[in-house]
Write a protein that holds these residues in place. Structure first.
Motif, mmCIF file in Angstrom:
data_model
loop_
_atom_site.group_PDB
_atom_site.id
_atom_site.type_symbol
_atom_site.label_atom_id
_atom_site.label_comp_id
_atom_site.label_asym_id
_atom_site.label_seq_id
_atom_site.Cartn_x
_atom_site.Cartn_y
_atom_site.Cartn_z
ATOM 1 N N ASN A 1 0.849 -1.192 0.000
ATOM 2 C CA ASN A 1 0.000 0.000 0.000
ATOM 3 C C ASN A 1 0.889 1.248 0.000
ATOM 4 O OD1 ASN A 1 -1.713 2.190 0.762
ATOM 5 N ND2 ASN A 1 -3.148 0.742 1.688
ATOM 6 N N SER A 2 0.727 2.101 -0.992
ATOM 7 C CA SER A 2 1.593 3.274 -1.128
ATOM 8 C C SER A 2 1.378 4.298 -0.029
ATOM 9 C CB SER A 2 1.357 3.943 -2.490
ATOM 10 O OG SER A 2 0.011 4.404 -2.585
ATOM 11 N N GLN A 3 0.287 4.176 0.707
ATOM 12 C CA GLN A 3 0.026 5.113 1.808
ATOM 13 C C GLN A 3 0.587 4.623 3.134
ATOM 14 O OE1 GLN A 3 -0.597 7.907 -0.181
ATOM 15 N NE2 GLN A 3 -1.448 8.421 1.821
ATOM 16 N N LEU A 4 1.263 3.491 3.105
ATOM 17 C CA LEU A 4 1.897 2.942 4.297
ATOM 18 C C LEU A 4 3.408 3.012 4.142
ATOM 19 C CD1 LEU A 4 1.708 1.315 7.016
ATOM 20 C CD2 LEU A 4 1.881 -0.755 5.600
ATOM 21 N N ALA A 5 4.069 3.533 5.150
ATOM 22 C CA ALA A 5 5.531 3.516 5.188
ATOM 23 C C ALA A 5 5.967 2.804 6.455
ATOM 24 C CB ALA A 5 6.095 4.929 5.160
ATOM 25 N N ILE A 6 6.939 1.922 6.324
ATOM 26 C CA ILE A 6 7.480 1.221 7.485
ATOM 27 C C ILE A 6 8.907 1.694 7.697
ATOM 28 C CG2 ILE A 6 8.068 -1.018 8.485
ATOM 29 C CD1 ILE A 6 5.819 -2.221 6.806
ATOM 30 N N TRP A 7 9.143 2.296 8.853
ATOM 31 C CA TRP A 7 10.461 2.828 9.203
ATOM 32 C C TRP A 7 11.167 1.817 10.095
ATOM 33 C CZ3 TRP A 7 11.334 8.342 11.674
ATOM 34 C CH2 TRP A 7 12.695 8.516 11.948
ATOM 35 N N ASP A 8 12.217 1.212 9.544
ATOM 36 C CA ASP A 8 13.056 0.264 10.271
ATOM 37 C C ASP A 8 14.218 1.048 10.876
ATOM 38 O OD1 ASP A 8 15.002 -1.667 10.965
ATOM 39 O OD2 ASP A 8 14.320 -3.050 9.411
ATOM 40 N N ASP B 1 2.152 12.551 5.150
ATOM 41 C CA ASP B 1 0.845 12.233 4.576
ATOM 42 C C ASP B 1 0.534 10.741 4.655
ATOM 43 O OD1 ASP B 1 3.005 11.956 2.684
ATOM 44 O OD2 ASP B 1 1.494 11.541 1.156
ATOM 45 N N LYS B 2 1.500 9.937 5.086
ATOM 46 C CA LYS B 2 1.319 8.486 5.138
ATOM 47 C C LYS B 2 1.076 8.019 6.565
ATOM 48 C CE LYS B 2 4.420 7.735 1.205
ATOM 49 N NZ LYS B 2 5.694 7.130 0.739
ATOM 50 N N THR B 3 0.525 6.830 6.677
ATOM 51 C CA THR B 3 0.568 6.127 7.956
ATOM 52 C C THR B 3 1.956 5.512 8.071
ATOM 53 O OG1 THR B 3 -1.798 5.648 7.998
ATOM 54 C CG2 THR B 3 -0.361 4.211 9.294
ATOM 55 N N VAL B 4 2.666 5.837 9.139
ATOM 56 C CA VAL B 4 4.039 5.353 9.313
ATOM 57 C C VAL B 4 4.091 4.426 10.519
ATOM 58 C CG1 VAL B 4 6.462 5.962 9.577
ATOM 59 C CG2 VAL B 4 4.915 7.533 8.376
ATOM 60 N N ILE B 5 4.577 3.229 10.286
ATOM 61 C CA ILE B 5 4.799 2.248 11.349
ATOM 62 C C ILE B 5 6.304 2.129 11.550
ATOM 63 C CG2 ILE B 5 4.597 -0.181 12.002
ATOM 64 C CD1 ILE B 5 2.038 -0.272 10.306
ATOM 65 N N ILE C 1 11.771 0.921 5.008
ATOM 66 C CA ILE C 1 12.826 1.892 4.749
ATOM 67 C C ILE C 1 13.708 1.973 5.981
ATOM 68 C CG2 ILE C 1 13.313 4.307 4.202
ATOM 69 C CD1 ILE C 1 10.352 4.338 3.071
ATOM 70 N N ASN C 2 15.001 1.880 5.770
ATOM 71 C CA ASN C 2 15.938 1.867 6.896
ATOM 72 C C ASN C 2 16.539 3.243 7.143
ATOM 73 O OD1 ASN C 2 19.275 0.762 7.474
ATOM 74 N ND2 ASN C 2 17.628 0.680 8.958
#
Length: 281
Positions: free
Chosen positions: A157-164, A222-226, A188-189
């Protein structure tokens, strides 16, 4: 009650140390707390903020455990928490995420924590503080909490970003701290250590520069970031930074790599993501 900003400097706290509405919570090591802490500060051992149950040792403790912890430190709805640690914000950020999870949103982070306080020549004490216990009836707010079942089907989902927030070596799968190494597909690291200015007593780096870096990586507001790390300790700082920057939709994945990397069914990638800082030396 004073209107405290989320990010505060040591001089601001020094001027208000005796404000009865403040609850200063120290998440430094036990050794540092015993040697020197901010006057009036109450200690929370970092381990008290995690459940400690393998494989996902970083998950939120039980409600009963949280009730006991926040009763012991004297939390009440009228208290404004000042959170600090001795490492640049990881444990303090984890505490703030925990406060979000229990619905207490009156708090500030002391930029630079113990390092900045000592460097500023402010007073310290050695005697431990034990406030009168308070009554707690905690209910968990799921909004700031990411569970594996919430997002495992949304990885494209392009509106989700996962920050590692782990190290590049962990992200690429070269350093393995679970049954399997690597990263969540599409994550994304950006190593949590890149957020800390060691030349300025462990304060956060320039916020505008950090925002530009996040935008470059695609971790945008603008994204949901986990965000996650191995145990949702280091990612306490990435969560905190996004709060400071005003991100409206952020979550901490408290299972983190301890859960994901020890599952036999979760998808995993290795190597570097195209937008990952892990590519950079």
């Amino acid at each position: 009650m004073k209107d405290w900003p989320l990010l505060i400097e040591t001089t601001q706290l020094a001027e208000a140390l005796h404000d009865p509405k403040l609850l200063i919570l120290d998440t430094s090591s036990a050794a540092n707390y015993a040697e020197h802490h901010i006057p009036g500060a109450v200690h929370i051992a970092p381990s008290e903020l995690q459940c400690g149950v393998k494989p996902a040792v970083g998950k939120l403790p039980s409600v009963d455990t949280l009730n006991a912890l926040f009763s012991k430190v004297g939390l009440s709805p009228d208290k404004h928490v000042i959170a600090y640690d001795d490492e640049g914000g990881g444990w303090a950020g984890r505490l703030i995420w925990t406060l979000d999870a229990i619905g207490h949103r009156n708090y500030s982070y002391l930029d630079g924590g113990l390092h900045a306080w000592l460097q500023g020549g402010h007073p310290t004490e050695k005697v431990a503080n034990h406030p009168a216990p308070t009554e707690q009836n905690i209910t968990i707010d799921s909004l700031p909490i990411a569970e594996i079942e919430d997002f495992i089907s949304m990885l494209d989902n392009s509106q989700l970003a996962i920050w590692d927030a782990r190290s590049p070596e962990e992200y690429r799968g070269e350093k393995v701290l679970a049954q399997r190494g690597g990263h969540i597909p599409g994550a994304i690291n950006l190593d949590w250590l890149e957020l800390i200015d060691r030349d300025r007593q462990m304060r956060l780096k320039d916020l505008s520069g950090l925002q530009a870096r996040l935008n470059e990586l695609g971790i945008t507001a603008d994204k949901t970031v986990i965000t996650h790390c191995q145990t949702h300790h280091r990612s306490g700082l990435s969560y905190l930074l996004m709060k400071i920057l005003g991100y409206p939709h952020i979550k901490g994945y408290h299972g983190s790599w301890g859960e994901w990397g020890n599952s036999e069914t979760t998808p995993i990638e290795t190597g570097s993501n195209a937008k990952s800082s892990a590519q950079k030396p």
